[in-house]
Design an enzyme around this catalytic site. Structure first.
Site, PDB file in Angstrom:
ATOM      1  N   ASP A  33     -26.867  14.119  32.211  1.00 31.16           N
ATOM      2  CA  ASP A  33     -27.155  13.892  30.793  1.00 31.16           C
ATOM      3  C   ASP A  33     -26.944  12.424  30.461  1.00 31.16           C
ATOM      4  O   ASP A  33     -26.331  11.686  31.246  1.00 31.16           O
ATOM      5  CB  ASP A  33     -26.232  14.781  29.918  1.00 31.16           C
ATOM      6  CG  ASP A  33     -26.841  15.110  28.562  1.00 31.16           C
ATOM      7  OD1 ASP A  33     -27.090  14.167  27.783  1.00 31.16           O
ATOM      8  OD2 ASP A  33     -27.074  16.294  28.261  1.00 31.16           O
ATOM      9  N   TYR A  78     -44.738  17.472  21.288  1.00 33.63           N
ATOM     10  CA  TYR A  78     -43.828  18.524  21.758  1.00 33.63           C
ATOM     11  C   TYR A  78     -44.594  19.715  22.338  1.00 33.63           C
ATOM     12  O   TYR A  78     -44.333  20.118  23.478  1.00 33.63           O
ATOM     13  CB  TYR A  78     -42.887  18.926  20.617  1.00 33.63           C
ATOM     14  CG  TYR A  78     -41.731  19.806  21.035  1.00 33.63           C
ATOM     15  CD1 TYR A  78     -40.525  19.260  21.461  1.00 33.63           C
ATOM     16  CD2 TYR A  78     -41.832  21.195  20.994  1.00 33.63           C
ATOM     17  CE1 TYR A  78     -39.454  20.070  21.840  1.00 33.63           C
ATOM     18  CE2 TYR A  78     -40.777  22.015  21.365  1.00 33.63           C
ATOM     19  CZ  TYR A  78     -39.584  21.446  21.779  1.00 33.63           C
ATOM     20  OH  TYR A  78     -38.531  22.257  22.150  1.00 33.63           O
ATOM     21  N   THR A 100     -28.948  24.872  17.898  1.00 32.54           N
ATOM     22  CA  THR A 100     -28.382  23.762  18.677  1.00 32.54           C
ATOM     23  C   THR A 100     -28.545  22.476  17.861  1.00 32.54           C
ATOM     24  O   THR A 100     -29.302  22.448  16.879  1.00 32.54           O
ATOM     25  CB  THR A 100     -29.126  23.552  20.019  1.00 32.54           C
ATOM     26  OG1 THR A 100     -30.395  22.947  19.738  1.00 32.54           O
ATOM     27  CG2 THR A 100     -29.307  24.838  20.799  1.00 32.54           C
ATOM     28  N   ASN A 145     -33.795  21.279  31.782  1.00 27.09           N
ATOM     29  CA  ASN A 145     -33.588  21.643  30.372  1.00 27.09           C
ATOM     30  C   ASN A 145     -33.615  20.469  29.401  1.00 27.09           C
ATOM     31  O   ASN A 145     -33.952  20.647  28.226  1.00 27.09           O
ATOM     32  CB  ASN A 145     -32.228  22.365  30.279  1.00 27.09           C
ATOM     33  CG  ASN A 145     -31.675  22.417  28.877  1.00 27.09           C
ATOM     34  OD1 ASN A 145     -32.085  23.243  28.069  1.00 27.09           O
ATOM     35  ND2 ASN A 145     -30.740  21.522  28.568  1.00 27.09           N
ATOM     36  N   LYS A 202     -44.614  20.896  26.291  1.00 24.33           N
ATOM     37  CA  LYS A 202     -44.076  22.210  26.679  1.00 24.33           C
ATOM     38  C   LYS A 202     -45.144  23.083  27.343  1.00 24.33           C
ATOM     39  O   LYS A 202     -44.848  23.810  28.291  1.00 24.33           O
ATOM     40  CB  LYS A 202     -43.470  22.912  25.457  1.00 24.33           C
ATOM     41  CG  LYS A 202     -42.227  22.212  24.905  1.00 24.33           C
ATOM     42  CD  LYS A 202     -41.110  22.144  25.932  1.00 24.33           C
ATOM     43  CE  LYS A 202     -39.809  21.623  25.342  1.00 24.33           C
ATOM     44  NZ  LYS A 202     -38.729  21.555  26.345  1.00 24.33           N
ATOM     45  N   ASP A 236     -30.473   9.344  32.957  1.00 23.13           N
ATOM     46  CA  ASP A 236     -31.556   9.353  31.970  1.00 23.13           C
ATOM     47  C   ASP A 236     -32.786   9.959  32.648  1.00 23.13           C
ATOM     48  O   ASP A 236     -33.290   9.422  33.635  1.00 23.13           O
ATOM     49  CB  ASP A 236     -31.829   7.918  31.511  1.00 23.13           C
ATOM     50  CG  ASP A 236     -32.884   7.856  30.421  1.00 23.13           C
ATOM     51  OD1 ASP A 236     -33.722   8.782  30.323  1.00 23.13           O
ATOM     52  OD2 ASP A 236     -32.876   6.865  29.668  1.00 23.13           O
TER      53      ASP A 236
HETATM   54  P1  NAI Z   1     -29.719  19.630  22.438  1.00 27.36           P
HETATM   55  O1  NAI Z   1     -30.106  18.414  21.703  1.00 27.36           O
HETATM   56  O2  NAI Z   1     -28.521  20.405  22.010  1.00 27.36           O
HETATM   57  O3  NAI Z   1     -29.543  19.300  23.998  1.00 27.36           O
HETATM   58  C1  NAI Z   1     -30.448  18.503  24.689  1.00 27.36           C
HETATM   59  C2  NAI Z   1     -29.673  17.719  25.724  1.00 27.36           C
HETATM   60  O4  NAI Z   1     -30.612  16.909  26.450  1.00 27.36           O
HETATM   61  C3  NAI Z   1     -28.653  16.755  25.091  1.00 27.36           C
HETATM   62  O5  NAI Z   1     -27.405  16.869  25.728  1.00 27.36           O
HETATM   63  C4  NAI Z   1     -29.277  15.394  25.310  1.00 27.36           C
HETATM   64  O6  NAI Z   1     -28.327  14.351  25.458  1.00 27.36           O
HETATM   65  C5  NAI Z   1     -30.067  15.629  26.589  1.00 27.36           C
HETATM   66  N1  NAI Z   1     -31.104  14.620  26.752  1.00 27.36           N
HETATM   67  C6  NAI Z   1     -32.013  14.186  25.829  1.00 27.36           C
HETATM   68  N2  NAI Z   1     -32.745  13.202  26.336  1.00 27.36           N
HETATM   69  C7  NAI Z   1     -32.298  12.998  27.594  1.00 27.36           C
HETATM   70  C8  NAI Z   1     -32.660  12.088  28.628  1.00 27.36           C
HETATM   71  N3  NAI Z   1     -33.608  11.161  28.466  1.00 27.36           N
HETATM   72  N4  NAI Z   1     -31.992  12.160  29.798  1.00 27.36           N
HETATM   73  C9  NAI Z   1     -30.996  13.063  29.983  1.00 27.36           C
HETATM   74  N5  NAI Z   1     -30.609  13.931  29.048  1.00 27.36           N
HETATM   75  C10 NAI Z   1     -31.252  13.897  27.865  1.00 27.36           C
HETATM   76  O7  NAI Z   1     -31.018  20.559  22.418  1.00 27.36           O
HETATM   77  P2  NAI Z   1     -31.293  22.041  22.942  1.00 27.36           P
HETATM   78  O8  NAI Z   1     -31.803  22.799  21.789  1.00 27.36           O
HETATM   79  O9  NAI Z   1     -30.165  22.563  23.726  1.00 27.36           O
HETATM   80  O10 NAI Z   1     -32.542  21.745  23.892  1.00 27.36           O
HETATM   81  C11 NAI Z   1     -32.566  22.035  25.275  1.00 27.36           C
HETATM   82  C12 NAI Z   1     -33.988  22.346  25.674  1.00 27.36           C
HETATM   83  O11 NAI Z   1     -34.413  23.523  25.020  1.00 27.36           O
HETATM   84  C13 NAI Z   1     -34.991  21.251  25.297  1.00 27.36           C
HETATM   85  O12 NAI Z   1     -35.903  21.080  26.357  1.00 27.36           O
HETATM   86  C14 NAI Z   1     -35.672  21.834  24.073  1.00 27.36           C
HETATM   87  O13 NAI Z   1     -36.976  21.317  23.909  1.00 27.36           O
HETATM   88  C15 NAI Z   1     -35.675  23.301  24.436  1.00 27.36           C
HETATM   89  N6  NAI Z   1     -35.853  24.203  23.312  1.00 27.36           N
HETATM   90  C16 NAI Z   1     -34.991  24.165  22.247  1.00 27.36           C
HETATM   91  C17 NAI Z   1     -35.213  25.009  21.173  1.00 27.36           C
HETATM   92  C18 NAI Z   1     -34.323  24.996  19.963  1.00 27.36           C
HETATM   93  O14 NAI Z   1     -34.707  25.598  18.939  1.00 27.36           O
HETATM   94  N7  NAI Z   1     -33.141  24.395  19.993  1.00 27.36           N
HETATM   95  C19 NAI Z   1     -36.330  25.963  21.165  1.00 27.36           C
HETATM   96  C20 NAI Z   1     -37.132  25.952  22.358  1.00 27.36           C
HETATM   97  C21 NAI Z   1     -36.889  25.091  23.384  1.00 27.36           C
END
Ligand code: NAI
Length: 244
Positions: free
Chosen positions: A29, A151, A186, A82, A155, A55
């Site tokens: 992360d 987005y 989240t 993820n 996806k 990254d």
């Molecule tokens: P979140 O924001 O809580 O977690 C995302 C994580 O990815 C964070 O820890 C962030 O630091 C990390 N991240 C972002 N850019 C990065 C990079 N360039 N390099 C390394 N790490 C990076 O978000 P969440 O909701 O847990 O999202 C996780 C996945 O689930 C994402 O792919 C999101 O698109 C997907 N998702 C989320 C939904 C939601 O409603 N929260 C719905 C459907 C899919």
């Protein structure tokens, strides 16, 4: 196992769930503080975890994280792709192409690059079962949504990229699946206005958003031996969103 974006939300829930099942967990992360806190939490409960600052838009960092993970844990057999970011909602004609590229870089290219290095190491495992990849897509990769541009493009591409790898690596013992969550509580949703939250909840027949742990259980299933004949699938974990 490796979970990208493991410092928060769904990725953190995956790290906890896999650790509960006995896996050694590598969290990749860009959020160092949160990632290290997650590692402390998992280790304090008897698990094995390490944080790797990485990254997902930088191929050299991903290669380095993969190599350091394998040095630390001896092998890599599960990757959860993820890490992802939200987009700024916009009409197409007002879209800033730099915003578009940023979302594609993290949400699509980042997934592709993490899969590339995971496969490189999984292929070193003895067969016939070498590894398993679960990529986190979204319902927005399956259906449209107003004012969305990069987005859903990213996806949908993740879903079909995952299928293509399933076909290629099926004979080689690596399974590839994606999961498409509905809205999940989240930090990713932190910029969603209150009135939009109500209208989005209403789009889920179950009448609520998911909790990250509910998505993690589905990821755990897809990644593990209970899903031994499942590859190339995209599992909707969406409270019925795409069923209507
Ligand atoms: P979140 O924001 O809580 O977690 C995302 C994580 O990815 C964070 O820890 C962030 O630091 C990390 N991240 C972002 N850019 C990065 C990079 N360039 N390099 C390394 N790490 C990076 O978000 P969440 O909701 O847990 O999202 C996780 C996945 O689930 C994402 O792919 C999101 O698109 C997907 N998702 C989320 C939904 C939601 O409603 N929260 C719905 C459907 C899919």
């Amino acid at each position: 196992m490796v979970v990208t974006g493991g410092a928060s939300g769904i990725g953190l829930a995956c790290a906890r769930a896999f650790s509960r099942e006995g896996a050694s967990v590598a969290l990749w992360d860009i959020q160092e503080e949160a990632g290290k806190a997650a590692v402390r939490e998992i280790c304090s409960q008897g698990g094995t975890a390490e944080f790797f600052l990485c990254d997902m838009t930088e191929e050299a960092q991903i290669g380095e994280a993969a190599s350091r993970t394998c040095r630390a844990f001896g092998r890599m057999d599960v990757l959860v792709g993820n890490a992802g970011i939200a987009e700024r909602k916009t009409m197409l004609e007002d879209m800033d192409m730099n915003d578009f590229r940023r979302v594609i870089n993290v949400n699509l290219t980042g997934v592709v690059m993490s899969n590339k290095y995971a496969v490189k190491y999984m292929m070193q495992n003895p067969g016939p079962v070498r590894g398993s990849v679960v990529n986190v897509a979204s319902i927005l990769g399956m259906v449209g949504a107003p004012m969305s541009t990069a987005y859903p493009a990213a996806k949908a591409a993740v879903i079909n990229f995952t299928r293509a790898q399933a076909v290629t690596y099926g004979p080689l013992g690596i399974r590839f699946n994606s999961i498409s969550p509905g809205y999940v509580n989240t930090p990713l949703l932190k910029n969603l206005p209150e009135e939009l939250i109500h209208s989005r909840v209403a789009l889920h027949p179950m009448g609520r958003f998911a909790e990250p742990a509910e998505i993690a259980e589905a990821v755990l299933f897809l990644a593990g031996p209970s899903a031994s004949f499942i590859t190339g699938s995209n599992l909707a974990a969406d409270g019925g969103y795409t069923a209507q």
